[in-house]
Motif scaffolding. Structure first.
Motif, mmCIF file in Angstrom:
data_model
loop_
_atom_site.group_PDB
_atom_site.id
_atom_site.type_symbol
_atom_site.label_atom_id
_atom_site.label_comp_id
_atom_site.label_asym_id
_atom_site.label_seq_id
_atom_site.Cartn_x
_atom_site.Cartn_y
_atom_site.Cartn_z
ATOM 1 N N VAL A 64 0.822 -1.216 0.000
ATOM 2 C CA VAL A 64 0.000 0.000 0.000
ATOM 3 C C VAL A 64 0.855 1.265 0.000
ATOM 4 N N MET A 65 1.885 1.304 0.860
ATOM 5 C CA MET A 65 2.671 2.524 1.016
ATOM 6 C C MET A 65 3.840 2.619 0.049
ATOM 7 N N ARG A 66 4.019 1.643 -0.802
ATOM 8 C CA ARG A 66 5.104 1.713 -1.786
ATOM 9 C C ARG A 66 4.664 2.568 -2.979
ATOM 10 N N VAL A 67 5.437 3.587 -3.288
ATOM 11 C CA VAL A 67 5.090 4.505 -4.373
ATOM 12 C C VAL A 67 5.745 4.038 -5.673
ATOM 13 N N LYS A 68 4.924 3.733 -6.655
ATOM 14 C CA LYS A 68 5.420 3.293 -7.956
ATOM 15 C C LYS A 68 5.285 4.422 -8.978
ATOM 16 N N THR A 69 6.173 4.422 -9.940
ATOM 17 C CA THR A 69 6.120 5.441 -10.991
ATOM 18 C C THR A 69 4.978 5.139 -11.951
ATOM 19 N N PRO A 70 4.053 6.076 -12.142
ATOM 20 C CA PRO A 70 2.968 5.864 -13.111
ATOM 21 C C PRO A 70 3.535 5.673 -14.523
ATOM 22 N N LYS A 71 2.733 5.076 -15.381
ATOM 23 C CA LYS A 71 3.147 4.832 -16.761
ATOM 24 C C LYS A 71 2.289 5.639 -17.723
ATOM 25 N N VAL A 72 2.911 6.132 -18.774
ATOM 26 C CA VAL A 72 2.178 6.850 -19.819
ATOM 27 C C VAL A 72 2.514 6.213 -21.165
ATOM 28 N N ARG A 73 1.487 5.925 -21.937
ATOM 29 C CA ARG A 73 1.649 5.266 -23.226
ATOM 30 C C ARG A 73 0.661 5.861 -24.228
ATOM 31 N N LEU A 74 0.918 5.602 -25.484
ATOM 32 C CA LEU A 74 -0.034 5.954 -26.531
ATOM 33 C C LEU A 74 -0.948 4.767 -26.776
ATOM 34 N N ARG A 101 -2.527 7.470 -22.626
ATOM 35 C CA ARG A 101 -3.042 6.695 -21.501
ATOM 36 C C ARG A 101 -2.082 6.790 -20.318
ATOM 37 N N ILE A 102 -2.595 7.269 -19.204
ATOM 38 C CA ILE A 102 -1.786 7.447 -17.998
ATOM 39 C C ILE A 102 -2.278 6.435 -16.961
ATOM 40 N N LYS A 103 -1.440 5.466 -16.638
ATOM 41 C CA LYS A 103 -1.821 4.386 -15.720
ATOM 42 C C LYS A 103 -1.176 4.593 -14.354
ATOM 43 N N ASN A 104 -2.005 4.618 -13.324
ATOM 44 C CA ASN A 104 -1.542 4.803 -11.953
ATOM 45 C C ASN A 104 -1.872 3.551 -11.137
ATOM 46 N N THR A 105 -0.861 2.817 -10.705
ATOM 47 C CA THR A 105 -1.070 1.579 -9.943
ATOM 48 C C THR A 105 -0.923 1.790 -8.440
ATOM 49 N N ASN A 106 -0.818 3.034 -7.996
ATOM 50 C CA ASN A 106 -0.637 3.324 -6.578
ATOM 51 C C ASN A 106 -1.974 3.372 -5.841
ATOM 52 N N LYS A 142 -6.215 6.877 -16.882
ATOM 53 C CA LYS A 142 -6.891 8.007 -17.513
ATOM 54 C C LYS A 142 -6.509 8.059 -18.990
ATOM 55 N N LYS A 143 -7.509 8.290 -19.850
ATOM 56 C CA LYS A 143 -7.269 8.336 -21.288
ATOM 57 C C LYS A 143 -7.579 9.730 -21.809
ATOM 58 N N VAL A 144 -6.601 10.341 -22.473
ATOM 59 C CA VAL A 144 -6.760 11.681 -23.040
ATOM 60 C C VAL A 144 -6.665 11.568 -24.558
ATOM 61 N N THR A 145 -7.755 11.841 -25.257
ATOM 62 C CA THR A 145 -7.769 11.751 -26.719
ATOM 63 C C THR A 145 -7.167 13.019 -27.326
ATOM 64 N N ALA A 196 7.703 11.027 -12.000
ATOM 65 C CA ALA A 196 7.608 11.483 -13.387
ATOM 66 C C ALA A 196 7.351 10.286 -14.293
ATOM 67 N N ALA A 197 6.214 10.297 -14.959
ATOM 68 C CA ALA A 197 5.875 9.238 -15.904
ATOM 69 C C ALA A 197 6.447 9.609 -17.273
ATOM 70 N N GLU A 198 7.179 8.681 -17.875
ATOM 71 C CA GLU A 198 7.841 8.978 -19.147
ATOM 72 C C GLU A 198 7.426 7.987 -20.223
ATOM 73 N N MET A 199 7.278 8.510 -21.429
ATOM 74 C CA MET A 199 6.845 7.681 -22.562
ATOM 75 C C MET A 199 7.851 7.780 -23.697
ATOM 76 N N ASN A 200 8.196 6.639 -24.261
ATOM 77 C CA ASN A 200 9.007 6.571 -25.477
ATOM 78 C C ASN A 200 8.377 5.531 -26.395
ATOM 79 N N CYS A 201 7.890 5.973 -27.535
ATOM 80 C CA CYS A 201 7.208 5.074 -28.467
ATOM 81 C C CYS A 201 7.824 5.156 -29.859
#
Length: 217
Positions: A64-74, A101-106, A142-145, A196-201
Motif C-alpha cells: 500500500v505505502m510503496r510509491v510506484k512510478t505511473p506509466k504513460v503510453r499511446l 493513456r496514464i496508468k496509476n497503480t498506486n 486516464k485516457k486523453v484523446t 515522473a511518468a515517461e513515454m518513449n514510443c
C-alpha cells in the motif's frame, strides 16, 4: 455395661488434622509453577502479537505505502489524412488521432502538470501536442484523446534526400514520440512523493495499408 454400649454406638468425633509443613511447601510450589506457566504463556502471546504486527506493517509498507512510478503510453493510432511524396521527392504531411493513456497503480491519486508530447523523425521534431494537467485516481487509468499533425517541413535537406527518400521507397515511415509527465503521488492523504511518468514510443507507419504498428516502453 450400658456405658460401654453407648460409647460403641456413639464414637467420638474426629479431631481436625492440621496440614503438615511438607504439604504446605508442596502447595506453595504448585502455585508458583502455575504462575510461572501463566507468565510463559503470556510472554508467548505477546511475542506472537509483536511478530504479527511487524509482518502486517512490513506487508503494508511493501504494498500500500510503496510509491510506484505511473506509466504513460499511446493508445491505438488512427490515421485520418495521409499525404506523402515519393522516393525522388520525399515528404509527408499526416494527421491522426490517438489516446495518451496514464496508468496509476498506486493506492493514491497521481496529480500531474501540463506537458507536451513530441513526435520526431530522425531526432527532429515534426509535430507535438499539448497534454493538459490532470489527475488519475488510485489504481486506475486516464485516457486523453488527442489529434496530432506531423509533417516534414522542419527536416533538413540531407535527411529528406537520403533516409526519408529510402523510407518513401519502402513505403514505411518510422516516427518516434516522447512525453514526460511530472507530478506527485499522494498516499493516505499524508505522504506525497514526486514521480515522473515517461513515454518513449516507436511508430512505424505502413504507407500502403495506412496501418501503424505502435511499440512503447
Amino acid at each position: 455395661m450400658a456405658e460401654k454400649v453407648n460409647k460403641q454406638m456413639y464414637p467420638s468425633a474426629p479431631t481436625n488434622k492440621q496440614p503438615s509443613r511438607d504439604e504446605e511447601s508442596a502447595t506453595s510450589l504448585s502455585d508458583q509453577e502455575l504462575r510461572k506457566k501463566k507468565r510463559i504463556k503470556l510472554g508467548i502471546y505477546i511475542a506472537a502479537f509483536v511478530v504479527f504486527q511487524v509482518l502486517v506493517i512490513t506487508a503494508f509498507s511493501l504494498t500500500v505505502m510503496r510509491v510506484k512510478t505511473p506509466k504513460v503510453r499511446l493508445g491505438t493510432v488512427l490515421l485520418q489524412d495521409v499525404k506523402t511524396g515519393n522516393q525522388t521527392s520525399p515528404s509527408f504531411d499526416i494527421s491522426f488521432t490517438t489516446q495518451v493513456r496514464i496508468k496509476n497503480t498506486n493506492f493514491g491519486p497521481f496529480k500531474y502538470e501540463s506537458t507536451n508530447a513530441t513526435f520526431t523523425y530522425q531526432g527532429v521534431t515534426v509535430g507535438q501536442v499539448s497534454i493538459p494537467k490532470g489527475k488519475v485516481g488510485f489504481r486506475s487509468t486516464k485516457k486523453v484523446t488527442v489529434t496530432v499533425t506531423v509533417n516534414s517541413n522542419a527536416l533538413p535537406i540531407s535527411t529528406t534526400s537520403t533516409t526519408l527518400g529510402s523510407e518513401m521507397g519502402a513505403e514505411v515511415l518510422t516516427l518516434n514520440s516522447h512525453a514526460k509527465l511530472g507530478g506527485k503521488v499522494e498516499l493516505m492523504f499524508v505522504t506525497k512523493k514526486k514521480k515522473a511518468a515517461e513515454m518513449n514510443c516507436t511508430m512505424p507507419i505502413d504507407l500502403s495499408t495506412k496501418a501503424v504498428q505502435l511499440n512503447c516502453d
